[in-house]
Write an enzyme that holds these catalytic residues in place. Structure first.
Site, PDB file in Angstrom:
ATOM      1  N   GLY A 173      22.841 -28.566  -6.006  1.00 21.77           N
ATOM      2  CA  GLY A 173      21.912 -28.693  -7.146  1.00 21.77           C
ATOM      3  C   GLY A 173      20.712 -29.306  -7.722  1.00 21.77           C
ATOM      4  O   GLY A 173      19.940 -28.738  -7.222  1.00 21.77           O
ATOM      5  N   CYS A 174      21.457 -29.074  -9.188  1.00 21.47           N
ATOM      6  CA  CYS A 174      20.263 -30.233  -9.394  1.00 21.47           C
ATOM      7  C   CYS A 174      19.360 -30.593  -8.913  1.00 21.47           C
ATOM      8  O   CYS A 174      18.098 -31.380  -9.417  1.00 21.47           O
ATOM      9  CB  CYS A 174      20.819 -30.432 -10.933  1.00 21.47           C
ATOM     10  SG  CYS A 174      21.469 -28.620 -12.151  1.00 21.47           S
TER      11      CYS A 174
END
Length: 234
Positions: free
Chosen positions: A170-171
Site C-alpha cells: 500500500g503506502c
C-alpha cells in the site's frame, strides 16, 4: 554479506520462468550518496493486538498487521540507531486524521473500517520521533501526494531514500513508485517493511526491486552505513 540480486523473500512464490523474464532488470544495488530515512506509517494501529496472525485480530483491530509488524521491530530499531548515529534526516509519515475528522472523505485506500482508538495514528513507542525529526501528515497512500515532502528533501540536500514501514503493498509501494518518478534513488529494507498479507508483501517487493527501487537486506544496509560512518570519523 553478499546477496544475489534475487536472494530475497519472493523466491518461494516467483517461478523460474518469471525470473528469466525479469533478468533485464538485474543491476548492482546500493545506498544513495545523501539519503534520508523515510518511516512510513509506523503508527500504533499497525501493532495493536500484539504479535498474532492478522486474521485473529480483524474483529477488534482491523488495521493491525499483527505478527508481521512485530517481527519488523528489532531490525527497524537497529536501522534507526545507525541512521541517527550518522546524523541522517529522519522523516515520519502518518495519517492526517484532522482532515478526516472534519468530514473530508479522503483516505489512503478504498479499505472499509480502520483504527478504533484515539491514539491509533501516533507513532509507535519503539520509534518515537526526536525533536530534530520531521513528521508529515498525509491523506493518500503516497508520501509525496499532497504533502511538502519534496520541498523538505530539496532543502536538506537529500538525493536518495531508505524506506521502512507499512504496508508493503500500500503506502510503501505508492511512496516508492512516486520517489522513483521524482528522481530519488530508493532502498527498501526487506526486514523493515511489512504487510497484512505475506503474499502481497513478497510480490510487491519483487515488483519494486525490479522496476523502482533496490530491495536490500538489513545487514547489507547496516554494513554500508557502518563503513560510511567510519569514513566520516577518519
Amino acid at each position: 554479506m553478499a546477496y544475489a540480486f534475487e536472494d530475497h523473500c519472493w523466491k518461494d512464490v516467483v517461478d523460474p520462468d518469471i525470473l528469466e523474464i525479469y533478468k533485464a532488470y538485474e543491476r548492482e544495488t546500493f545506498v544513495g550518496r545523501k539519503p534520508a530515512l523515510l518511516a512510513i506509517d509506523l503508527y500504533n494501529s499497525a501493532y495493536q493486538g500484539g504479535a498474532k496472525p492478522p486474521i485473529e485480530l480483524q474483529a477488534e483491530f482491523p488495521s493491525s498487521c499483527g505478527i508481521h509488524a512485530w517481527e519488523a521491530i528489532e531490525p527497524t530499531v537497529s536501522l534507526f540507531t545507525a541512521v541517527r548515529a550518522m546524523g541522517m534526516p529522519v522523516i515520519y509519515l502518518t495519517s492526517d486524521e484532522l482532515t478526516r475528522r472534519r468530514g473530508v472523505k479522503v483516505a489512503a485506500t478504498n479499505r472499509k473500517g480502520g483504527a478504533k482508538t484515539s491514539d491509533a495514528f501516533e507513532i509507535f513507542r519503539e520509534f518515537a520521533p526526536q525533536p530534530e525529526d520531521l513528521l508529515i501528515y498525509k491523506t493518500r497512500a503516497s508520501a509525496f501526494q499532497g504533502t511538502p515532502l519534496t520541498s523538505y528533501l530539496t532543502m536538506m540536500g537529500v538525493d536518495s531514500l531508505i524506506v521502512v514501514g507499512e504496508s508493503t503493498s500500500g503506502c510503501v509501494r505508492a511512496s516508492v513508485v512516486d520517489a522513483y518518478s521524482h528522481g530519488y534513488h530508493t532502498v527498501v529494507v526487506e526486514e523493515c517493511v511489512y504487510d497484512r498479507s505475506p503474499l502481497s508483501h513478497k510480490i510487491s517487493l519483487f515488483d519494486l526491486h525490479h522496476k523502482y527501487a533496490d530491495v536490500m537486506h538489513i545487514d547489507e544496509v547496516l554494513e554500508h552505513l557502518a563503513k560510511r560512518l567510519m569514513a566520516q570519523t577518519v
